[in-house]
Design a protein around this motif. Structure first.
Motif, PDB file in Angstrom:
ATOM      1  N   TYR A 112      -5.919  -6.502   0.845  1.00 12.38           N
ATOM      2  CA  TYR A 112      -5.866  -5.874  -0.485  1.00 12.38           C
ATOM      3  C   TYR A 112      -7.252  -5.694  -1.105  1.00 12.38           C
ATOM      4  O   TYR A 112      -7.391  -5.443  -2.292  1.00 12.38           O
ATOM      5  N   LYS A 118     -13.596  -6.158  -3.448  1.00 11.62           N
ATOM      6  CA  LYS A 118     -12.856  -6.213  -4.729  1.00 11.62           C
ATOM      7  C   LYS A 118     -11.378  -5.930  -4.488  1.00 11.62           C
ATOM      8  O   LYS A 118     -11.023  -5.088  -3.651  1.00 11.62           O
ATOM      9  N   VAL A 119     -10.520  -6.630  -5.259  1.00 13.92           N
ATOM     10  CA  VAL A 119      -9.078  -6.417  -5.119  1.00 13.92           C
ATOM     11  C   VAL A 119      -8.715  -5.007  -5.600  1.00 13.92           C
ATOM     12  O   VAL A 119      -9.096  -4.596  -6.693  1.00 13.92           O
ATOM     13  N   ILE A 120      -7.993  -4.255  -4.733  1.00 14.76           N
ATOM     14  CA  ILE A 120      -7.571  -2.895  -5.111  1.00 14.76           C
ATOM     15  C   ILE A 120      -6.287  -3.011  -5.940  1.00 14.76           C
ATOM     16  O   ILE A 120      -5.262  -3.478  -5.441  1.00 14.76           O
ATOM     17  N   LYS A 121      -6.357  -2.619  -7.184  1.00 15.34           N
ATOM     18  CA  LYS A 121      -5.247  -2.797  -8.120  1.00 15.34           C
ATOM     19  C   LYS A 121      -3.990  -2.074  -7.623  1.00 15.34           C
ATOM     20  O   LYS A 121      -4.048  -0.924  -7.184  1.00 15.34           O
ATOM     21  N   GLY A 122      -2.854  -2.774  -7.666  1.00 11.17           N
ATOM     22  CA  GLY A 122      -1.568  -2.143  -7.367  1.00 11.17           C
ATOM     23  C   GLY A 122      -1.139  -2.215  -5.910  1.00 11.17           C
ATOM     24  O   GLY A 122       0.037  -2.053  -5.597  1.00 11.17           O
ATOM     25  N   SER A 124      -0.941  -4.729  -3.817  1.00  4.61           N
ATOM     26  CA  SER A 124      -0.058  -5.852  -3.466  1.00  4.61           C
ATOM     27  C   SER A 124       1.196  -5.878  -4.336  1.00  4.61           C
ATOM     28  O   SER A 124       2.034  -6.776  -4.196  1.00  4.61           O
ATOM     29  N   THR A 125       1.333  -4.930  -5.258  1.00  3.93           N
ATOM     30  CA  THR A 125       2.496  -4.958  -6.160  1.00  3.93           C
ATOM     31  C   THR A 125       3.412  -3.745  -6.048  1.00  3.93           C
ATOM     32  O   THR A 125       4.602  -3.839  -6.335  1.00  3.93           O
ATOM     33  N   ASP A 416       2.300 -10.068  -3.244  1.00  2.00           N
ATOM     34  CA  ASP A 416       1.426 -10.361  -4.382  1.00  2.00           C
ATOM     35  C   ASP A 416       1.393 -11.857  -4.714  1.00  2.00           C
ATOM     36  O   ASP A 416       0.511 -12.314  -5.442  1.00  2.00           O
ATOM     37  N   ASN A 426      -3.252 -13.310  -9.807  1.00  4.50           N
ATOM     38  CA  ASN A 426      -2.202 -12.387  -9.334  1.00  4.50           C
ATOM     39  C   ASN A 426      -1.373 -11.911 -10.526  1.00  4.50           C
ATOM     40  O   ASN A 426      -1.760 -12.101 -11.686  1.00  4.50           O
ATOM     41  N   MET A 427      -0.212 -11.296 -10.221  1.00  4.76           N
ATOM     42  CA  MET A 427       0.662 -10.722 -11.257  1.00  4.76           C
ATOM     43  C   MET A 427       1.031 -11.726 -12.355  1.00  4.76           C
ATOM     44  O   MET A 427       1.283 -11.354 -13.495  1.00  4.76           O
TER      45      MET A 427
END
Ligand code: DON
Length: 574
Positions: A112, A118-122, A124-125, A416, A426-427
């Motif tokens: 991700y 950097k974490v790519i938004k969305g 993992s969700t 996520d 996380n979320m």
């Protein structure tokens, strides 16, 4: 046929209300003589009670409710997700079924992250890359085969009928669907089911799920193979490939349910049985209970600043351990003995300043007392004394918001729950560590806490809730509410809650959770108090009396409490 005697019935229900001890502003718990089911959707609760009435045991009812919720509670009830079942059987055996989703075999620790780490938004969700290999069908079938007493077809039939013929949507059902209208518009197979010709459903309209009925019929005929293999398995893999996901037939083929020993602990003469890793639930509930056992919560009084302070601090320390030390037991060594030791709780109490809030950023794994070493619920009890506590999920409401075409199966976004990157929330705002990093076949750390409390070997309370990281504190509050504060089961479920999870250094407090002067005392101690998070909704049953050690009402042995925070659920007995 004799006419119903309304005046007599009315007198009986007035008598019933008058005799419950209800000290807070709660309605009386639902009382019944032979068995009880509390679930988040009324049609599912009714199906569970029908199974019990026909002589099925609590596990049979749990399986029927599990399949029914997949139809009538699509935001969380599921075939395409996973979960946990905690069991305490009438003969005293305690066990735990882990049917949590697994990371696909092609999953990687950095899947991700972008090129800069950097974490790519969305990612993992939402969508197919967020999907873990589903475990629910394997879990339901394993539970039924080993602990149930009824045939598969009989338990799935009510779900098939609801999917095939449809069910009338009540306001609560519509409220839930409305939360995801925009997402359903983005995924054609979801939109075809959960939108009415492209528009949101309205109260009173019928939700019909023909493809889901077909899938359920295949499961009814072939067992888990009806889901993991053949046309359904193929459709899930094809949808995943088309959606840039990584689930393959090999992933579906290798999915297995684990039977594990539950986490157990004692609290003020009661015995708590709850979820072991890959859930953090049991460990963290027990750690919090062990810590607060050393404080006179009852004498300090419900929601006194001092009692709230100690509970917040216990939560802070226990979540630090959760986020730092726990993970899938097949991949990491969980230091359960140390974390569950009463002597460890004593060390933590020694580190808690009675008049000053801890500072989360100054508390770290590896720093004393946290030495180095290495997260929809329903409750059922039958007349034999079998108690079943099930929390299962798609993770976010409606999971990854994608439905595998032609199957009617909504898929989870459980990926996520892993640590996408150490230190990045996380979320649920959980800041997690390396022990919960992604690896092929690994199960993400969970907060789901299906729990059973017993006294002298007999279950007295069965409970659980959804709510991500807040599951653990909501379950703990309900246990404290009945044991320390003498509330009846409905009062314990209704009472406002507060939640602290180490990071962020903020305690979320429900509206009416503490009085303004108590709030001031807590702020003076250094606590950061924040707004409530979205509500959990507990499903709880007390066995023997409406409150622990209380008197039964007539012949009623089972007292159910549905959480009013969600307007779809029902406590129902017979
Ligand atoms: O396993 C967990 O901890 C989460 N996936 C639970 C998700 C949940 O409770 C969703 N409910 N609001």
């Amino acid at each position: 046929m004799s006419k119903p005697n309304y005046p007599l019935k009315l007198a009986a229900s007035i008598a019933l209300l008058c005799c419950f001890t209800a000290n807070a502003a709660s309605v009386a718990p639902v009382a019944a003589e032979h068995g009880m089911v509390v679930s988040a959707q009324h049609l599912a609760s009714k199906i569970g009670v029908e199974v019990l009435k026909k002589g099925g045991n609590a596990v049979d009812a749990a399986v029927a409710v599990g399949y029914a919720l997949a139809v009538v509670y699509p935001a969380a009830g599921n075939l395409g997700g996973g979960g946990f079942m905690t069991l305490q059987l009438a003969d005293g055996r305690k066990t735990f079924l882990d049917f949590r989703e697994k990371a696909p075999l092609a999953a990687t620790a950095d899947m991700y992250l972008d090129q800069d780490g950097k974490v790519i938004k969305g990612l993992s969700t939402n969508g197919y890359l967020a999907v873990g290999v589903p475990g629910t069908v394997a879990g339901m079938e394993a539970a039924r085969a080993k602990y149930g007493s009824r045939g598969r077809a009989a338990l799935i039939a009510p779900a098939i009928a609801l999917a095939e013929r449809g069910f009338v949507l009540e306001t609560g059902d519509v409220d839930m669907l409305l939360t995801a209208t925009a997402d359903f518009r983005k995924d054609a197979p979801s939109g075809a089911i959960f939108l009415n010709k492209g528009e949101p459903f309205k109260t009173g309209e019928k939700l019909v799920q023909k493809d889901l009925a077909k899938t359920l019929r295949l499961i009814s005929k072939l067992g888990a193979d009806g889901f993991y293999k053949g046309s359904v398995g193929r459709a899930i893999v094809n949808a995943s490939v088309a959606g840039k996901g990584i689930i393959t037939q090999a992933d579906l083929d290798q999915y297995t349910v684990r039977e594990l020993a539950p986490v157990e602990c004692d609290y003020r003469g009661y015995h708590v049985v709850s979820a072991p890793p890959p859930s953090s639930g049991g460990v963290v509930i027990c750690e919090i209970l062990n810590i607060v056992e050393g404080y006179p919560l009852k004498e300090l009084g419900f929601r006194s600043a001092q009692a709230v302070h100690y509970q917040i601090e216990a939560m802070r320390h226990a979540y630090l351990d959760r986020n730092s030390y726990l993970g899938d037991p097949d991949y990491v060594k969980n230091p359960l003995e140390r974390l569950l030791d009463k002597a460890y709780a004593e060390k933590i109490r020694a580190a808690i300043n009675p008049s000053k809030a801890g500072v989360s950023k100054d508390m770290k794994p590896g720093v004393e007392p946290h030495e180095g070493s290495n997260t929809t619920h329903y409750s059922i009890v039958d007349h034999w004394g079998n108690a079943v506590s099930v929390t299962y999920t798609l993770n976010g409401w409606f999971g990854a918001k994608v439905t595998a075409a032609k199957t009617g199966v909504l898929l989870n976004n459980e990926m996520d729950d892993f640590t996408a990157k150490v230190g990045v929330p996380n979320m649920y705002g959980l800041v997690q560590g390396q022990t919960n990093s992604i690896a092929p076949g690994k199960r993400p750390l969970s907060s789901m806490s299906p729990t059973i409390v017993s006294k002298d070997g007999k279950p007295v309370m069965v409970l659980g809730t959804p709510g991500g990281s807040r599951i653990i504190t909501a379950v703990t509050h309900a246990i404290l509410n009945v044991i320390d504060y003498g509330m009846n089961v409905q009062e314990a479920v209704d009472a406002p809650r507060f939640h602290q999870q180490w990071l962020p250094d903020l305690t979320n407090v429900d509206v009416f959770g503490v009085s303004p002067d108590t709030r001031k005392l807590l702020i003076d101690m250094g606590h950061n108090l924040g707004a409530p998070q979205p509500a959990n909704h507990l499903a709880a049953i007390l066995v023997g009396a409406p409150s622990l050690g209380g008197k039964p009402h007539g012949n009623n042995q089972f007292y159910g409490a549905n959480d009013p925070r969600r307007n779809t659920g029902l406590a129902l007995g017979y």
